[in-house]
Write an enzyme that holds these catalytic residues in place. Sequence first.
Site, mmCIF file in Angstrom:
data_model
loop_
_atom_site.group_PDB
_atom_site.id
_atom_site.type_symbol
_atom_site.label_atom_id
_atom_site.label_comp_id
_atom_site.label_asym_id
_atom_site.label_seq_id
_atom_site.Cartn_x
_atom_site.Cartn_y
_atom_site.Cartn_z
ATOM 1 N N SER A 102 8.362 17.577 4.257
ATOM 2 C CA SER A 102 7.068 17.607 4.948
ATOM 3 C C SER A 102 5.942 17.140 4.035
ATOM 4 C CB SER A 102 6.749 19.020 5.439
ATOM 5 O OG SER A 102 7.625 19.368 6.470
ATOM 6 N N TYR B 15 14.910 19.208 14.489
ATOM 7 C CA TYR B 15 15.168 17.778 14.314
ATOM 8 C C TYR B 15 15.732 17.184 15.598
ATOM 9 C CZ TYR B 15 14.876 18.345 9.241
ATOM 10 O OH TYR B 15 14.459 18.597 7.969
ATOM 11 N N ASP C 77 9.008 22.922 1.404
ATOM 12 C CA ASP C 77 9.476 21.815 2.233
ATOM 13 C C ASP C 77 8.963 20.470 1.716
ATOM 14 O OD1 ASP C 77 10.173 20.058 4.209
ATOM 15 O OD2 ASP C 77 9.578 21.366 5.860
ATOM 16 N N ARG D 202 14.705 24.588 7.898
ATOM 17 C CA ARG D 202 13.326 24.702 8.375
ATOM 18 C C ARG D 202 13.081 26.101 8.909
ATOM 19 N NH1 ARG D 202 11.737 18.662 9.818
ATOM 20 N NH2 ARG D 202 10.743 18.434 7.793
ATOM 21 N N GLN E 140 8.924 27.158 4.175
ATOM 22 C CA GLN E 140 7.812 26.234 4.455
ATOM 23 C C GLN E 140 7.087 25.767 3.195
ATOM 24 O OE1 GLN E 140 5.129 27.379 7.553
ATOM 25 N NE2 GLN E 140 6.661 27.064 9.138
HETATM 26 P P1 NAD Z 1 12.129 13.323 11.059
HETATM 27 O O1 NAD Z 1 11.548 12.659 9.856
HETATM 28 O O2 NAD Z 1 13.556 13.729 11.006
HETATM 29 O O3 NAD Z 1 11.978 12.324 12.301
HETATM 30 C C1 NAD Z 1 10.710 11.831 12.688
HETATM 31 C C2 NAD Z 1 10.540 11.919 14.175
HETATM 32 O O4 NAD Z 1 11.344 10.926 14.807
HETATM 33 C C3 NAD Z 1 10.936 13.258 14.820
HETATM 34 O O5 NAD Z 1 9.823 13.814 15.489
HETATM 35 C C4 NAD Z 1 12.052 12.859 15.773
HETATM 36 O O6 NAD Z 1 12.047 13.652 16.954
HETATM 37 C C5 NAD Z 1 11.684 11.419 16.074
HETATM 38 N N1 NAD Z 1 12.766 10.613 16.666
HETATM 39 C C6 NAD Z 1 14.089 10.629 16.440
HETATM 40 N N2 NAD Z 1 14.712 9.742 17.241
HETATM 41 C C7 NAD Z 1 13.751 9.125 17.976
HETATM 42 C C8 NAD Z 1 13.735 8.092 18.958
HETATM 43 N N3 NAD Z 1 14.867 7.516 19.381
HETATM 44 N N4 NAD Z 1 12.541 7.749 19.490
HETATM 45 C C9 NAD Z 1 11.383 8.307 19.107
HETATM 46 N N5 NAD Z 1 11.328 9.282 18.174
HETATM 47 C C10 NAD Z 1 12.488 9.682 17.628
HETATM 48 O O7 NAD Z 1 11.236 14.551 11.551
HETATM 49 P P2 NAD Z 1 10.310 15.526 10.715
HETATM 50 O O8 NAD Z 1 9.080 14.891 10.271
HETATM 51 O O9 NAD Z 1 11.168 16.117 9.667
HETATM 52 O O10 NAD Z 1 9.905 16.619 11.801
HETATM 53 C C11 NAD Z 1 10.757 17.062 12.830
HETATM 54 C C12 NAD Z 1 10.163 18.324 13.455
HETATM 55 O O11 NAD Z 1 10.260 19.416 12.565
HETATM 56 C C13 NAD Z 1 8.708 18.233 13.822
HETATM 57 O O12 NAD Z 1 8.504 18.931 15.021
HETATM 58 C C14 NAD Z 1 8.017 18.971 12.739
HETATM 59 O O13 NAD Z 1 6.746 19.467 13.129
HETATM 60 C C15 NAD Z 1 8.992 20.066 12.502
HETATM 61 N N6 NAD Z 1 8.857 20.682 11.186
HETATM 62 C C16 NAD Z 1 9.050 22.034 11.074
HETATM 63 C C17 NAD Z 1 8.939 22.640 9.843
HETATM 64 C C18 NAD Z 1 9.144 24.103 9.682
HETATM 65 O O14 NAD Z 1 9.295 24.790 10.654
HETATM 66 N N7 NAD Z 1 9.190 24.611 8.494
HETATM 67 C C19 NAD Z 1 8.650 21.875 8.728
HETATM 68 C C20 NAD Z 1 8.473 20.511 8.873
HETATM 69 C C21 NAD Z 1 8.591 19.914 10.110
#
Ligand code: NAD
Length: 396
Positions: free
Chosen positions: A147, A243, A144, A136, A141
């Site tokens: 996402s 993550y 991804d 990430r 981006q």
């Molecule tokens: P993911 O699919 O791995 O997980 C979904 C969500 O579940 C996450 O927000 C995680 O914190 C949450 N989670 C894990 N354990 C939990 C628990 N016990 N209780 C409640 N929630 C829990 O996550 P994702 O959609 O891949 O996104 C993770 C982060 O990465 C987000 O902040 C997202 O905005 C960010 N992100 C960044 C980029 C980038 O920088 N290029 C791209 C995509 C996402």
Amino acid sequence: MIRVLVPRERQPGETRVAATPETVKRLRGRGCAVWLERQAGLRSGYADEAYAEAGAELFQGDGPEAAERWAEADVVLAVQTPGAPGTEAEAGGSGLEALRPEALLLGLLNPHGDHSLIERLERQRLSAVALELLPRISRAQAMDVLSSQANIAGYKAVLLAAAALDRFFPMLMTAAGTVQPARVVVLGAGVAGLQAVATARRLGALVKVSDVRPAAREQVESLGARFIEPPRLEEAPGEVGGYAREAGAVFLEAQRQLLAPHLAEADVVITTAQVPGRPAPLLITREMLGLLRPGAVVVDLAVGQGGNCAGSRSDASVDVDGVTVIGAGNLPASLPQHASALYARNLAALLEALIQEGELRLDPEDPLLDPCLLSHAGVCRREDLRPARAGQEVAA
Ligand code: NAD
């Protein structure tokens, strides 16, 4: 000229395709030849004629031509692993087994779940990028896929919930009186969770959200939802590379207790909590389901990783004492036209980044490739994903 092959997806329920006429044109512009299996885009709304017009060469998937194309391809763009266990059989002589050594496979290869993958890549001396493992970083981006696809899943989860719910989402003032808005709880505020929040808000629901990453609070509040504070414990999971880390048993128990009163008020719960490479945290036990009112709906997007909700089953809707629990396995495949459009753009951006002076260059030291290049010309680069190690980790 780089020869790019796009197969028809053969996994049950998979309706997406890894290239669209738009990305075929784009890759042709970068000097690639694109060989597309006939009808590869049919289930996502892209006709063979549109691909041909964009410059793709179409081939018959079950003829001798197929074996020839697979044997000569430099790159395969796929959604899921061609020929992975459970896949509809490829026509004789084509598919992954027919690829020449050093050919490159790009796709959602399920590196944590498909234990035969690394061995197959080694045996065939293939290179492969597992898109689940893309870093990430800002350069990645546009590539991804997690996402782009999670965004679709979050949106569709709310629509499924709304369709199954026994009441309106918005507040309505009618001649027959006022109805109160639906109360939605979203567990996990990653990409899917935030899209679920936005979609539920647009439909007029009141939304509360739980996540273990403190950074999630601001994003949740900016969408007009209320953040449920995670338990204040020393062993809070924290995060790495954006993550969440896996929560320990004590933390999870405290979190479940904290969620209980919110579930008791909810009409809809959308669960999206995941930790990459680990089983999803169990946030709603069988006992907690009893807190929800009859008629309430739970949509579990983490069902593929074991589920956030007890009793959820992949691609099934289960009635638990009047509560509908929907296990939503591959929701992006239920919106295949847009899912494919975004996925194909992600893939085209990645492939373009690997082309230099008209040639495919795989630099394993490149921070973009380092974590996701599973195998380089048959040399495994992620020993941690080998079956024996994976088995030991699960047992530990
Ligand atoms: P993911 O699919 O791995 O997980 C979904 C969500 O579940 C996450 O927000 C995680 O914190 C949450 N989670 C894990 N354990 C939990 C628990 N016990 N209780 C409640 N929630 C829990 O996550 P994702 O959609 O891949 O996104 C993770 C982060 O990465 C987000 O902040 C997202 O905005 C960010 N992100 C960044 C980029 C980038 O920088 N290029 C791209 C995509 C996402």
